[in-house]
Design a protein around this motif. Structure first.
Motif, PDB file in Angstrom:
ATOM      1  N   TYR A  63       3.067   2.680  -2.130  1.00 20.64           N
ATOM      2  CA  TYR A  63       4.150   2.730  -3.114  1.00 20.64           C
ATOM      3  C   TYR A  63       3.682   3.795  -4.091  1.00 20.64           C
ATOM      4  CZ  TYR A  63       7.440   1.010  -6.684  1.00 20.64           C
ATOM      5  OH  TYR A  63       8.441   0.891  -7.618  1.00 20.64           O
ATOM      6  N   MET A  66       3.509   4.296  -8.183  1.00 17.84           N
ATOM      7  CA  MET A  66       2.740   3.234  -8.836  1.00 17.84           C
ATOM      8  C   MET A  66       1.279   3.284  -8.415  1.00 17.84           C
ATOM      9  SD  MET A  66       3.388  -0.847  -8.975  1.00 17.84           S
ATOM     10  CE  MET A  66       2.228  -1.875  -9.901  1.00 17.84           C
ATOM     11  N   LYS A  69      -0.414   5.876 -10.466  1.00 18.96           N
ATOM     12  CA  LYS A  69      -0.572   5.402 -11.841  1.00 18.96           C
ATOM     13  C   LYS A  69      -1.719   4.390 -11.939  1.00 18.96           C
ATOM     14  CE  LYS A  69       1.944   2.730 -15.273  1.00 18.96           C
ATOM     15  NZ  LYS A  69       3.108   1.877 -15.498  1.00 18.96           N
ATOM     16  N   LYS A 126      -9.073  -1.426  -3.822  1.00 17.60           N
ATOM     17  CA  LYS A 126      -8.602  -2.380  -2.816  1.00 17.60           C
ATOM     18  C   LYS A 126      -7.745  -3.489  -3.419  1.00 17.60           C
ATOM     19  CE  LYS A 126     -12.373  -1.721   0.478  1.00 17.60           C
ATOM     20  NZ  LYS A 126     -11.662  -1.806   1.768  1.00 17.60           N
ATOM     21  N   ALA A 129      -4.386  -1.308  -6.191  1.00 16.46           N
ATOM     22  CA  ALA A 129      -3.459  -0.216  -5.858  1.00 16.46           C
ATOM     23  C   ALA A 129      -2.505  -0.629  -4.735  1.00 16.46           C
ATOM     24  CB  ALA A 129      -4.240   1.022  -5.448  1.00 16.46           C
ATOM     25  N   LEU A 131      -1.319  -0.089  -1.873  1.00 16.32           N
ATOM     26  CA  LEU A 131      -1.588   0.683  -0.656  1.00 16.32           C
ATOM     27  C   LEU A 131      -1.727  -0.323   0.482  1.00 16.32           C
ATOM     28  CD1 LEU A 131      -4.407   2.831  -2.251  1.00 16.32           C
ATOM     29  CD2 LEU A 131      -2.292   3.805  -1.351  1.00 16.32           C
ATOM     30  N   TRP A 132      -1.295   0.067   1.661  1.00 10.83           N
ATOM     31  CA  TRP A 132      -1.322  -0.867   2.780  1.00 10.83           C
ATOM     32  C   TRP A 132      -1.720  -0.177   4.076  1.00 10.83           C
ATOM     33  CZ3 TRP A 132       2.797  -0.426  -0.651  1.00 10.83           C
ATOM     34  CH2 TRP A 132       2.982  -1.516  -1.502  1.00 10.83           C
TER      35      TRP A 132
ATOM     36  N   ARG B   4      13.114  -1.144   3.023  1.00 12.41           N
ATOM     37  CA  ARG B   4      12.222  -0.447   2.121  1.00 12.41           C
ATOM     38  C   ARG B   4      12.790  -0.393   0.705  1.00 12.41           C
ATOM     39  NH1 ARG B   4       7.667   2.552   3.483  1.00 12.41           N
ATOM     40  NH2 ARG B   4       7.112   4.084   1.913  1.00 12.41           N
ATOM     41  N   ALA B  39       6.492  -5.671  -9.595  1.00  9.72           N
ATOM     42  CA  ALA B  39       6.331  -4.582 -10.563  1.00  9.72           C
ATOM     43  C   ALA B  39       7.711  -4.118 -11.012  1.00  9.72           C
ATOM     44  CB  ALA B  39       5.573  -3.423  -9.941  1.00  9.72           C
ATOM     45  N   ASN B  41       9.308  -0.841 -12.924  1.00  6.76           N
ATOM     46  CA  ASN B  41       9.014   0.532 -13.365  1.00  6.76           C
ATOM     47  C   ASN B  41       7.520   0.847 -13.259  1.00  6.76           C
ATOM     48  OD1 ASN B  41      11.750   0.864 -13.920  1.00  6.76           O
ATOM     49  ND2 ASN B  41      11.495   0.068 -15.989  1.00  6.76           N
ATOM     50  N   HIS B  42       6.926   0.434 -12.131  1.00  5.97           N
ATOM     51  CA  HIS B  42       5.536   0.755 -11.794  1.00  5.97           C
ATOM     52  C   HIS B  42       4.506  -0.006 -12.616  1.00  5.97           C
ATOM     53  CE1 HIS B  42       6.767   4.865  -9.846  1.00  5.97           C
ATOM     54  NE2 HIS B  42       7.214   3.816  -9.182  1.00  5.97           N
ATOM     55  N   GLU B  56      13.396   0.011 -11.872  1.00  7.10           N
ATOM     56  CA  GLU B  56      12.925   0.001 -10.481  1.00  7.10           C
ATOM     57  C   GLU B  56      12.050  -1.230 -10.294  1.00  7.10           C
ATOM     58  OE1 GLU B  56      11.634   3.749  -8.795  1.00  7.10           O
ATOM     59  OE2 GLU B  56       9.940   2.748  -7.842  1.00  7.10           O
ATOM     60  N   ALA B  58       9.894  -3.695  -7.762  1.00  5.84           N
ATOM     61  CA  ALA B  58       9.209  -3.658  -6.470  1.00  5.84           C
ATOM     62  C   ALA B  58       8.583  -5.004  -6.175  1.00  5.84           C
ATOM     63  CB  ALA B  58       8.138  -2.568  -6.472  1.00  5.84           C
ATOM     64  N   LEU B  60       5.733  -6.490  -3.891  1.00  3.89           N
ATOM     65  CA  LEU B  60       4.609  -5.862  -3.213  1.00  3.89           C
ATOM     66  C   LEU B  60       3.779  -6.882  -2.459  1.00  3.89           C
ATOM     67  CD1 LEU B  60       3.625  -3.790  -6.383  1.00  3.89           C
ATOM     68  CD2 LEU B  60       4.920  -2.956  -4.417  1.00  3.89           C
ATOM     69  N   PRO B  61       3.736  -6.799  -1.148  1.00  2.18           N
ATOM     70  CA  PRO B  61       2.903  -7.722  -0.364  1.00  2.18           C
ATOM     71  C   PRO B  61       1.421  -7.440  -0.640  1.00  2.18           C
ATOM     72  CG  PRO B  61       3.811  -6.012   1.046  1.00  2.18           C
ATOM     73  CD  PRO B  61       4.445  -5.837  -0.299  1.00  2.18           C
ATOM     74  N   PHE B  63      -2.172  -6.181  -1.001  1.00  4.32           N
ATOM     75  CA  PHE B  63      -2.637  -4.809  -0.776  1.00  4.32           C
ATOM     76  C   PHE B  63      -3.758  -4.766   0.263  1.00  4.32           C
ATOM     77  CE2 PHE B  63      -1.682  -4.458  -5.583  1.00  4.32           C
ATOM     78  CZ  PHE B  63      -0.327  -4.443  -5.322  1.00  4.32           C
TER      79      PHE B  63
END
Lengths: 140, 66
Positions: A63, A66, A69, A126, A129, A131-132, B4, B39, B41-42, B56, B58, B60-61, B63
């Protein structure tokens, strides 16, 4: 070469998300400083097995805005905690076995801070963030 | 939910839980509240925050970067 980023240009090398192969020396160059007596460079690489099964590659997704950031926040926190300058570069897309998916470079006054900050940053990447690993590619 | 992104256009500020319950494609998220972070707006939000037109959001599954 320029990578697209939503971050200000001054921070672009501290945090990098890219589909291209990572270059640890590039991350290390970012933390070079005459005051840094220690530079630690960590590379996380794709193992040839996942849950016991052989694989050829892992696909990474982010993503993106984000993630950039959050990684920049991690870098800034490491600076506050250890007076350490860090670069965090993460690969996206297909990453083959033996290739680096993550490079963290940390420069600090002495080795204790550099090692400690590097380990903390890798853990933070890990856990914080978005990330996946989105899939594994089996060997043909 | 297998997609998505999607665009919603609330006419006035709405609580996140109301947005989810009122949107069939998203309502299953209410049953799996511990399975993802949210989240806006990030920035992570911990509570059932209010969202506004243009935000925005989100889901999020867990990480798995690095």
């Amino acid at each position: 070469m320029k990578w697209p980023s939503s971050l200000p240009s001054a921070a672009a090398e501290a945090v990098l998300l890219t589909e291209e192969a990572l270059d640890a020396s590039r991350a290390a160059a970012f933390v070079e400083d005459a005051e840094h007596g220690a530079v630690v460079v960590f590379e996380g690489r794709v193992r040839g097995t996942e849950k016991g099964a052989p694989i050829a590659a892992i696909f990474y997704d982010a993503y993106r805005g984000m993630a950039e950031k959050e990684l920049l926040a991690v870098v800034r926190e490491a600076d506050e905690k250890w007076r350490a300058r860090a670069a965090v570069h993460h690969r996206l897309g297909r990453v083959a076995v033996n290739e680096a998916s993550l490079v963290v470079a940390v420069g600090a006054g002495h080795r204790a801070e550099a090692f400690e900050a590097c380990r903390w940053i890798v853990d933070a990447v890990k856990s914080r963030a978005p990330l996946w690993k989105i899939s594994f590619e089996a060997l043909p | 939910m297998g997609r998505r992104e999607m665009a919603l256009a609330p006419t006035e500020p709405v609580r996140l839980s109301d947005l989810l319950s009122g949107t069939p494609e998203l309502s299953p998220l209410l049953r799996h509240r511990g399975a993802y972070k949210v989240a806006v707006n990030h920035s992570f939000v911990e509570t059932d925050t209010e969202v506004h037109h243009g935000d925005e959001v989100a889901f999020l599954p867990p990480f798995s970067g690095g």
